[in-house]
Design a protein around this motif. Structure first.
Motif, PDB file in Angstrom:
ATOM      1  N   GLU A 260      60.260  36.092  63.387  1.00  0.00           N
ATOM      2  CA  GLU A 260      58.584  36.371  63.379  1.00  0.00           C
ATOM      3  C   GLU A 260      57.874  35.284  62.433  1.00  0.00           C
ATOM      4  OE1 GLU A 260      57.382  40.884  62.884  1.00  0.00           O
ATOM      5  OE2 GLU A 260      59.315  41.200  63.814  1.00  0.00           O
ATOM      6  N   LEU A 261      58.428  35.832  61.506  1.00  0.00           N
ATOM      7  CA  LEU A 261      57.781  34.330  60.216  1.00  0.00           C
ATOM      8  C   LEU A 261      59.057  34.382  59.081  1.00  0.00           C
ATOM      9  CD1 LEU A 261      54.472  36.239  58.813  1.00  0.00           C
ATOM     10  CD2 LEU A 261      54.169  34.234  60.466  1.00  0.00           C
ATOM     11  N   ASP A 262      58.990  32.811  58.491  1.00  0.00           N
ATOM     12  CA  ASP A 262      59.707  32.539  57.754  1.00  0.00           C
ATOM     13  C   ASP A 262      59.627  32.784  56.823  1.00  0.00           C
ATOM     14  OD1 ASP A 262      62.120  31.478  55.629  1.00  0.00           O
ATOM     15  OD2 ASP A 262      61.430  29.580  56.981  1.00  0.00           O
ATOM     16  N   ALA A 263      59.434  34.143  55.936  1.00  0.00           N
ATOM     17  CA  ALA A 263      59.273  34.207  54.644  1.00  0.00           C
ATOM     18  C   ALA A 263      59.289  33.689  53.418  1.00  0.00           C
ATOM     19  CB  ALA A 263      58.791  36.531  54.616  1.00  0.00           C
ATOM     20  N   GLY A 264      60.808  32.965  53.889  1.00  0.00           N
ATOM     21  CA  GLY A 264      61.246  32.239  52.507  1.00  0.00           C
ATOM     22  C   GLY A 264      60.704  31.083  52.158  1.00  0.00           C
ATOM     23  N   ASP A 265      59.642  30.272  53.449  1.00  0.00           N
ATOM     24  CA  ASP A 265      59.041  29.112  53.434  1.00  0.00           C
ATOM     25  C   ASP A 265      58.009  29.753  52.453  1.00  0.00           C
ATOM     26  OD1 ASP A 265      58.391  26.399  54.201  1.00  0.00           O
ATOM     27  OD2 ASP A 265      56.197  27.556  55.359  1.00  0.00           O
ATOM     28  N   PRO A 266      57.652  28.017  51.096  1.00  0.00           N
ATOM     29  CA  PRO A 266      56.204  28.819  50.571  1.00  0.00           C
ATOM     30  C   PRO A 266      54.628  28.299  51.072  1.00  0.00           C
ATOM     31  CG  PRO A 266      58.034  26.870  49.479  1.00  0.00           C
ATOM     32  CD  PRO A 266      58.639  27.145  50.871  1.00  0.00           C
ATOM     33  N   ALA A 267      55.143  27.301  52.036  1.00  0.00           N
ATOM     34  CA  ALA A 267      53.816  27.238  52.965  1.00  0.00           C
ATOM     35  C   ALA A 267      53.326  28.807  53.662  1.00  0.00           C
ATOM     36  CB  ALA A 267      53.847  26.171  53.542  1.00  0.00           C
ATOM     37  N   THR A 268      53.999  29.249  54.265  1.00  0.00           N
ATOM     38  CA  THR A 268      53.993  30.547  54.249  1.00  0.00           C
ATOM     39  C   THR A 268      53.130  31.663  53.856  1.00  0.00           C
ATOM     40  OG1 THR A 268      55.780  30.185  56.734  1.00  0.00           O
ATOM     41  CG2 THR A 268      55.348  32.623  56.338  1.00  0.00           C
ATOM     42  N   LEU A 269      54.197  31.269  52.519  1.00  0.00           N
ATOM     43  CA  LEU A 269      53.820  32.686  52.053  1.00  0.00           C
ATOM     44  C   LEU A 269      52.357  32.351  51.091  1.00  0.00           C
ATOM     45  CD1 LEU A 269      56.929  33.022  49.652  1.00  0.00           C
ATOM     46  CD2 LEU A 269      56.047  34.512  51.106  1.00  0.00           C
ATOM     47  N   GLN A 270      52.114  30.703  50.998  1.00  0.00           N
ATOM     48  CA  GLN A 270      50.384  30.793  50.780  1.00  0.00           C
ATOM     49  C   GLN A 270      49.799  31.463  51.725  1.00  0.00           C
ATOM     50  OE1 GLN A 270      49.579  29.794  47.710  1.00  0.00           O
ATOM     51  NE2 GLN A 270      47.400  30.081  48.145  1.00  0.00           N
ATOM     52  N   ALA A 271      49.826  30.822  53.118  1.00  0.00           N
ATOM     53  CA  ALA A 271      49.419  31.628  54.195  1.00  0.00           C
ATOM     54  C   ALA A 271      48.974  32.709  54.224  1.00  0.00           C
ATOM     55  CB  ALA A 271      50.034  31.022  55.378  1.00  0.00           C
ATOM     56  N   LEU A 272      50.234  33.597  53.692  1.00  0.00           N
ATOM     57  CA  LEU A 272      50.118  34.774  54.134  1.00  0.00           C
ATOM     58  C   LEU A 272      48.704  35.029  52.818  1.00  0.00           C
ATOM     59  CD1 LEU A 272      53.726  35.853  54.096  1.00  0.00           C
ATOM     60  CD2 LEU A 272      51.923  36.504  56.358  1.00  0.00           C
ATOM     61  N   ARG A 273      48.728  34.598  51.515  1.00  0.00           N
ATOM     62  CA  ARG A 273      48.843  35.238  50.200  1.00  0.00           C
ATOM     63  C   ARG A 273      46.922  34.610  50.585  1.00  0.00           C
ATOM     64  NH1 ARG A 273      53.056  33.302  47.216  1.00  0.00           N
ATOM     65  NH2 ARG A 273      54.296  34.305  46.250  1.00  0.00           N
ATOM     66  N   GLU A 274      46.866  34.058  51.619  1.00  0.00           N
ATOM     67  CA  GLU A 274      45.870  33.755  51.790  1.00  0.00           C
ATOM     68  C   GLU A 274      44.880  34.272  52.765  1.00  0.00           C
ATOM     69  OE1 GLU A 274      43.038  30.992  50.261  1.00  0.00           O
ATOM     70  OE2 GLU A 274      44.986  31.039  49.048  1.00  0.00           O
ATOM     71  N   ALA A 275      45.434  34.727  53.700  1.00  0.00           N
ATOM     72  CA  ALA A 275      44.756  35.822  54.460  1.00  0.00           C
ATOM     73  C   ALA A 275      44.968  36.929  54.332  1.00  0.00           C
ATOM     74  CB  ALA A 275      46.192  36.264  56.134  1.00  0.00           C
ATOM     75  N   ALA A 276      45.659  37.060  53.577  1.00  0.00           N
ATOM     76  CA  ALA A 276      45.726  38.695  53.469  1.00  0.00           C
ATOM     77  C   ALA A 276      45.074  39.242  51.736  1.00  0.00           C
ATOM     78  CB  ALA A 276      47.532  39.641  52.391  1.00  0.00           C
ATOM     79  N   ARG A 277      43.646  38.396  51.522  1.00  0.00           N
ATOM     80  CA  ARG A 277      42.769  38.485  50.279  1.00  0.00           C
ATOM     81  C   ARG A 277      42.629  40.028  51.042  1.00  0.00           C
ATOM     82  NH1 ARG A 277      41.734  32.217  48.825  1.00  0.00           N
ATOM     83  NH2 ARG A 277      43.252  32.498  47.639  1.00  0.00           N
ATOM     84  N   PRO A 278      41.455  40.613  49.928  1.00  0.00           N
ATOM     85  CA  PRO A 278      40.680  41.958  50.280  1.00  0.00           C
ATOM     86  C   PRO A 278      39.806  41.114  50.591  1.00  0.00           C
ATOM     87  CG  PRO A 278      41.899  42.239  48.260  1.00  0.00           C
ATOM     88  CD  PRO A 278      41.956  40.637  48.510  1.00  0.00           C
ATOM     89  N   ALA A 279      39.031  42.084  51.732  1.00  0.00           N
ATOM     90  CA  ALA A 279      37.387  41.318  52.597  1.00  0.00           C
ATOM     91  C   ALA A 279      36.440  42.109  51.490  1.00  0.00           C
ATOM     92  CB  ALA A 279      37.863  41.957  53.804  1.00  0.00           C
ATOM     93  N   ALA A 280      36.648  43.573  51.618  1.00  0.00           N
ATOM     94  CA  ALA A 280      35.335  44.210  50.555  1.00  0.00           C
ATOM     95  C   ALA A 280      36.127  44.818  49.425  1.00  0.00           C
ATOM     96  CB  ALA A 280      34.113  44.725  51.755  1.00  0.00           C
ATOM     97  N   PRO A 281      34.716  45.816  48.721  1.00  0.00           N
ATOM     98  CA  PRO A 281      35.269  46.506  47.868  1.00  0.00           C
ATOM     99  C   PRO A 281      36.192  47.896  48.069  1.00  0.00           C
ATOM    100  CG  PRO A 281      34.006  44.936  46.946  1.00  0.00           C
ATOM    101  CD  PRO A 281      33.976  44.772  48.593  1.00  0.00           C
ATOM    102  N   LEU A 282      37.165  48.736  48.505  1.00  0.00           N
ATOM    103  CA  LEU A 282      37.112  50.263  48.668  1.00  0.00           C
ATOM    104  C   LEU A 282      35.885  50.661  47.944  1.00  0.00           C
ATOM    105  CD1 LEU A 282      40.973  50.257  48.941  1.00  0.00           C
ATOM    106  CD2 LEU A 282      39.012  49.643  50.213  1.00  0.00           C
ATOM    107  N   SER A 283      36.252  52.128  48.398  1.00  0.00           N
ATOM    108  CA  SER A 283      34.868  53.664  47.741  1.00  0.00           C
ATOM    109  C   SER A 283      35.777  53.786  46.279  1.00  0.00           C
ATOM    110  CB  SER A 283      35.066  54.122  48.411  1.00  0.00           C
ATOM    111  OG  SER A 283      36.330  55.408  49.020  1.00  0.00           O
ATOM    112  N   PRO A 284      34.874  53.886  45.779  1.00  0.00           N
ATOM    113  CA  PRO A 284      35.554  54.759  44.528  1.00  0.00           C
ATOM    114  C   PRO A 284      37.028  55.349  44.322  1.00  0.00           C
ATOM    115  CG  PRO A 284      33.577  54.399  43.938  1.00  0.00           C
ATOM    116  CD  PRO A 284      33.795  54.212  45.284  1.00  0.00           C
ATOM    117  N   ALA A 285      36.679  56.155  45.427  1.00  0.00           N
ATOM    118  CA  ALA A 285      37.663  57.360  45.898  1.00  0.00           C
ATOM    119  C   ALA A 285      38.867  56.490  46.679  1.00  0.00           C
ATOM    120  CB  ALA A 285      36.936  58.438  46.481  1.00  0.00           C
ATOM    121  N   LEU A 286      38.574  56.289  46.805  1.00  0.00           N
ATOM    122  CA  LEU A 286      40.290  55.690  48.261  1.00  0.00           C
ATOM    123  C   LEU A 286      40.731  54.566  46.879  1.00  0.00           C
ATOM    124  CD1 LEU A 286      38.889  54.346  51.770  1.00  0.00           C
ATOM    125  CD2 LEU A 286      40.122  55.929  50.873  1.00  0.00           C
ATOM    126  N   GLN A 287      39.973  53.510  45.793  1.00  0.00           N
ATOM    127  CA  GLN A 287      40.490  52.907  45.224  1.00  0.00           C
ATOM    128  C   GLN A 287      41.327  53.969  44.499  1.00  0.00           C
ATOM    129  OE1 GLN A 287      40.328  48.614  44.982  1.00  0.00           O
ATOM    130  NE2 GLN A 287      41.391  49.648  43.761  1.00  0.00           N
TER     131      GLN A 287
END
Length: 311
Positions: free
Chosen positions: A92-119
């Motif tokens: 599915e994904l080559d998670a050992g590939d540095p470029a893939t891991l960097q792309a995952l980190r970029e794609a997985a960044r938080p979009a917006a702050p959570l409510s205090p309760a959920l956080q």
């Protein structure tokens, strides 16, 4: 208990080591060289393996698990034979590939702050998982939830480091075998993270509730045991017993992360095979289940699909 359905291995690789604490699960020790020799000599087949025939040659499809035990990690005789007779590893994904891991980190960044309760609830589960503070902060909350769900399995001796995909990737690198990713990081993120922020919050709250009532370990154990014995009927019945499908939104989620991905996966497998290459395809076992199961779709694309029984 949705983490095993998508992106478990890559998530585990983004999580740092857990601190030593009395109530933390003990780390799963890596086998010694002598233990590896014993494991290799006694390895038996686990999971689901099919032989694919079309265009005058063969490939193999392996339904893997993103978690495992040391005794499961090394391939058994049937999978070793498929490895010997193939020339390219497709995952599915080559998670050992540095470029893939960097792309995952970029794609997985938080979009917006959570409510205090959920956080606060998310932080409490990170502490319960024995993670250092802020270990998951760079990830989207949905992916933090997935990582925490995966980490709960450590209490039952299940660890992402011993999933067979991880072993096959290591073998491919050691041999210089070509590795092809069937999906991109962006595609996996679109499948796992709902586009609607309200749906994201609902999914996060529901997943946290499962963790809080300790309802994730039993389904993960059941899935792991079904995979280990190659029980396809149990896998097909996953939605009934996973404690993760309670309403129409949950059914849409499972369809998005499983069925909706299988069509493109099948088309990419067929294209690679059609280029004359003999593949060993290793993707999550849940892609072998449901109305759009990969073996069924590949048969519709003209493959002769034969289940390989353990040796």
């Amino acid at each position: 208990m949705k983490a095993l359905a998508a992106w478990g291995l890559a998530l585990a690789l983004l999580v740092g080591p857990a601190p030593a604490r009395a109530d933390c699960p003990p780390p799963v020790a890596a086998p010694t060289a002598a233990e590896l020799q014993t494991l290799a000599a006694t390895a038996v087949d686990h999971g689901f393996l099919w032989r694919l025939r079309r265009d005058g040659h063969e490939s193999w499809l392996f339904g893997s698990l993103h978690l495992g035990r040391p005794a499961w990690a090394l391939p058994g005789p049937a999978l070793r034979e498929a490895w010997r007779r193939s020339e390219l590893l497709a995952v599915e994904l080559d998670a050992g590939d540095p470029a893939t891991l960097q792309a995952l980190r970029e794609a997985a960044r938080p979009a917006a702050p959570l409510s205090p309760a959920l956080q606060q609830r998310l932080a409490a589960q990170a502490r319960a998982a024995c993670l250092p503070e802020q270990a998951l902060a760079a990830l989207h909350p949905i992916l933090q939830l997935s990582a925490l769900t995966m980490l709960a399995a450590r209490h039952d001796g299940l660890d992402a480091g011993f999933g067979q995909e991880a072993v096959l990737l290591a073998l491919a690198r050691a041999e210089g075998r070509p590795i092809v990713a069937l999906e991109s990081a962006a595609e996996q993120m679109r499948a796992l993270i709902p586009a609607d922020p309200a749906e994201q919050r609902r999914a996060l709250a529901a997943g946290l509730e499962q963790l809080e009532r300790e309802a994730v370990r039993a389904p993960m154990r059941r899935l792991a045991e079904a995979w280990a014995r190659g029980d396809l009927a149990e896998l097909q019945d996953y939605a009934r017993w996973c404690d993760c499908v309670h309403d129409e939104e949950d059914r849409r989620w499972l369809k998005r992360v499983n069925d909706d991905r299988n069509g493109p996966l099948a088309a990419r497998i067929a294209a690679l095979h059609g280029g004359g290459q003999r593949l060993l395809v290793a993707v999550g076992a849940l892609h072998m289940s449901g109305p759009q199961a990969l073996p069924r779709l590949l048969a519709e694309l003209g493959f002769e699909v034969e289940r390989v029984k353990p040796h």
